[in-house]
Design an enzyme around this catalytic site. Structure first.
Site, mmCIF file in Angstrom:
data_model
loop_
_atom_site.group_PDB
_atom_site.id
_atom_site.type_symbol
_atom_site.label_atom_id
_atom_site.label_comp_id
_atom_site.label_asym_id
_atom_site.label_seq_id
_atom_site.Cartn_x
_atom_site.Cartn_y
_atom_site.Cartn_z
ATOM 1 N N HIS A 54 38.329 50.339 54.243
ATOM 2 C CA HIS A 54 37.909 50.995 53.012
ATOM 3 C C HIS A 54 38.646 52.320 52.851
ATOM 4 O O HIS A 54 39.305 52.808 53.771
ATOM 5 C CB HIS A 54 36.398 51.210 53.029
ATOM 6 C CG HIS A 54 35.620 49.932 52.938
ATOM 7 N ND1 HIS A 54 34.252 49.877 52.951
ATOM 8 C CD2 HIS A 54 36.035 48.633 52.841
ATOM 9 C CE1 HIS A 54 33.840 48.612 52.865
ATOM 10 N NE2 HIS A 54 34.914 47.852 52.802
ATOM 11 N N GLU A 56 37.769 55.480 52.648
ATOM 12 C CA GLU A 56 37.430 56.600 53.521
ATOM 13 C C GLU A 56 38.079 56.455 54.898
ATOM 14 O O GLU A 56 38.642 57.401 55.450
ATOM 15 C CB GLU A 56 35.910 56.707 53.693
ATOM 16 C CG GLU A 56 35.138 56.804 52.385
ATOM 17 C CD GLU A 56 34.634 55.462 51.884
ATOM 18 O OE1 GLU A 56 33.455 55.378 51.514
ATOM 19 O OE2 GLU A 56 35.416 54.490 51.883
ATOM 20 N N CYS A 79 30.041 52.943 52.595
ATOM 21 C CA CYS A 79 29.235 51.842 53.133
ATOM 22 C C CYS A 79 28.612 52.253 54.462
ATOM 23 O O CYS A 79 29.112 53.125 55.176
ATOM 24 C CB CYS A 79 30.096 50.591 53.307
ATOM 25 S SG CYS A 79 31.334 50.699 54.615
ATOM 26 N N CYS A 88 31.722 53.058 56.953
ATOM 27 C CA CYS A 88 32.477 54.286 56.674
ATOM 28 C C CYS A 88 31.665 55.531 57.001
ATOM 29 O O CYS A 88 32.229 56.589 57.299
ATOM 30 C CB CYS A 88 32.908 54.313 55.213
ATOM 31 S SG CYS A 88 34.191 53.086 54.829
ATOM 32 N N SER A 172 53.728 29.598 17.726
ATOM 33 C CA SER A 172 53.063 30.877 17.993
ATOM 34 C C SER A 172 53.920 31.834 18.820
ATOM 35 O O SER A 172 53.424 32.868 19.278
ATOM 36 C CB SER A 172 51.739 30.632 18.727
ATOM 37 O OG SER A 172 51.979 30.004 19.985
ATOM 38 N N THR A 200 45.481 24.416 24.642
ATOM 39 C CA THR A 200 46.552 25.402 24.794
ATOM 40 C C THR A 200 47.646 24.875 25.709
ATOM 41 O O THR A 200 48.837 25.101 25.468
ATOM 42 C CB THR A 200 45.985 26.728 25.333
ATOM 43 O OG1 THR A 200 45.048 27.253 24.384
ATOM 44 C CG2 THR A 200 47.087 27.745 25.565
ATOM 45 N N ASP A 204 51.179 24.717 23.984
ATOM 46 C CA ASP A 204 52.090 25.806 24.359
ATOM 47 C C ASP A 204 52.799 25.604 25.694
ATOM 48 O O ASP A 204 53.784 26.280 25.975
ATOM 49 C CB ASP A 204 51.326 27.132 24.416
ATOM 50 C CG ASP A 204 50.737 27.524 23.068
ATOM 51 O OD1 ASP A 204 51.183 26.973 22.044
ATOM 52 O OD2 ASP A 204 49.838 28.383 23.050
ATOM 53 N N GLY A 301 42.747 29.098 22.862
ATOM 54 C CA GLY A 301 42.741 28.892 21.425
ATOM 55 C C GLY A 301 41.357 29.029 20.840
ATOM 56 O O GLY A 301 40.395 29.420 21.510
#
Length: 370
Positions: A54, A56, A79, A88, A172, A200, A204, A301
């Site tokens: 983390h 710290e 934590c 931590c 498009s 889609t 596409d 879409g």
């Protein structure tokens, strides 16, 4: 306990550090940390990747100076439990930190105010709430997921000035300019998944990967909503399934032999409940959340956009508007379906912001789901 301008300054620096973890730490929060002694930053760190130390611990382990009596600024409450890494709070106390300034209390039940209590019991002065709203916005995905175990959904649309997402012929490419499209690629790199519908894919043939010109870019999982698993084996999504993690969400109506073929091609298949002849969106969100997917960029879409909105599964909208007009009754708009009959029942967008990307307009805001 009150805080001053200096606390705000160092917390803002910690927020900028936290942003470096975007796309890499999910489903954990983005967290930054700054250690200050005698008005000088002597160490800093951020949560770099899921499962890693983390913020710290990264800051304090890399500090070359004596941290005794220093002040530690961290965007999220430290934590206090053993997870993938040690608590931590332990290293903060061990290093002799005299004061901890926290931006946001951690809503995780394993931590929520317990980290503060442990620090105070060890004689550490604790200040909370510094730049809290900014940190809430930074970690909006985490804050939803830790409470609901469902993904945060950002719906992206791109339309012409007259509200069309494609010409009458279906063309498009491209409605928006390059600067707008680059932002979309950045958004993809920050989300755990990009989700679209089979329509889609057919129209596409997208890749749905992030193509930012930077090193070490996080690639999202690609999720295709395809009730009958009818996706072509020759489309770009399937042809690149060995490069990018791909999920096809379907219902029991999908042929078992097609499911096996997809699995053999390194495509994960996810069987969902059916709703009105299609994949049930709420069931899909639950299943994706259970898989640890905390965020989705909805790039689809009119049909799937309408389904997500109807299911109240959209949290935020980015609507790009290009200064172009194509007209045409047959040209689709960003949201299909049956629509809403009365204006008073329209879906409300709150916290609206407007930005310019060269000549494109971006309107973004949070969706109000009653």
């Amino acid at each position: 306990m009150s805080y001053n301008k200096q606390d705000i300054y160092y917390m803002q620096h910690a927020i900028e550090l936290a942003k470096k973890g975007a796309g890499w730490v999910n489903p954990n929060p983005m967290v930054g940390c700054v250690v200050v002694k005698d008005d000088v930053i002597i160490a800093e760190g951020y949560h770099q990747y899921y499962g890693g130390f983390h913020a710290e611990r990264n800051a304090l382990m890399n500090c070359k100076c004596d941290c005794n009596n220093a002040v530690l600024y961290v965007t999220l409450e430290p934590c206090c439990h053993h997870g993938k890494t040690p608590p931590c709070t332990d290293i903060i106390i061990e290093k002799g930190i005299k004061k901890v300034v926290i931006g946001l209390l951690d809503p995780n039940p394993l931590v929520n105010e317990k980290g503060v209590e442990i620090l105070k019991n060890a004689g550490v002065e604790v200040v909370t709430g510094v730049e809290e709203e900014k940190i809430k916005e930074l970690n909006k995905v985490f804050l939803k997921y830790i409470k609901t175990k469902r993904p945060y959904v950002l719906m992206k649309t791109a339309m012409t000035l007259d509200g069309k997402i494609a010409s009458p012929s279906g063309d498009s490419k491209w409605i928006t300019n390059e600067k707008s499209r680059n932002l979309v690629h950045k958004l993809r790199s920050e989300m755990m998944g990009v989700i679209t519908g089979i329509g889609t894919v057919v129209n596409d043939d997208p890749m749905l990967n992030s193509r930012i010109d930077e090193d070490n870019i996080h690639q999202p999982q690609r999720i295709i909503v395809d009730t009958n698993a009818s996706i072509s084996l020759n489309c770009n999504i399937i042809k690149t399934s060995s490069l990018y993690k791909t999920i096809v969400a379907h219902t029991e109506s999908a042929p078992t032999d097609k499911i096996k073929i997809l699995n053999d091609l390194n495509v994960e298949t996810l069987c969902c409940m059916e709703n009105d002849g299609h994949v049930d969106i709420n069931d899909l969100m639950m299943k994706l959340g259970n898989k640890g997917i905390d965020s989705l960029l909805l790039e689809s879409g009119a049909t799937l956009n309408a389904s997500f909105l109807k299911a109240e599964c959209v949290d935020e909208i980015y609507a790009f508007i290009a200064p172009k007009i194509i007209g045409g009754i047959a040209s689709k708009s960003p949201v299909g379906g049956n629509g809403i009959e009365l204006m008073k029942n329209a879906i409300r967008i709150n916290n609206v912001e407007v930005e310019m990307y060269d000549d494109d307009v971006l309107i973004k805001g949070k969706v109000f789901n009653s």
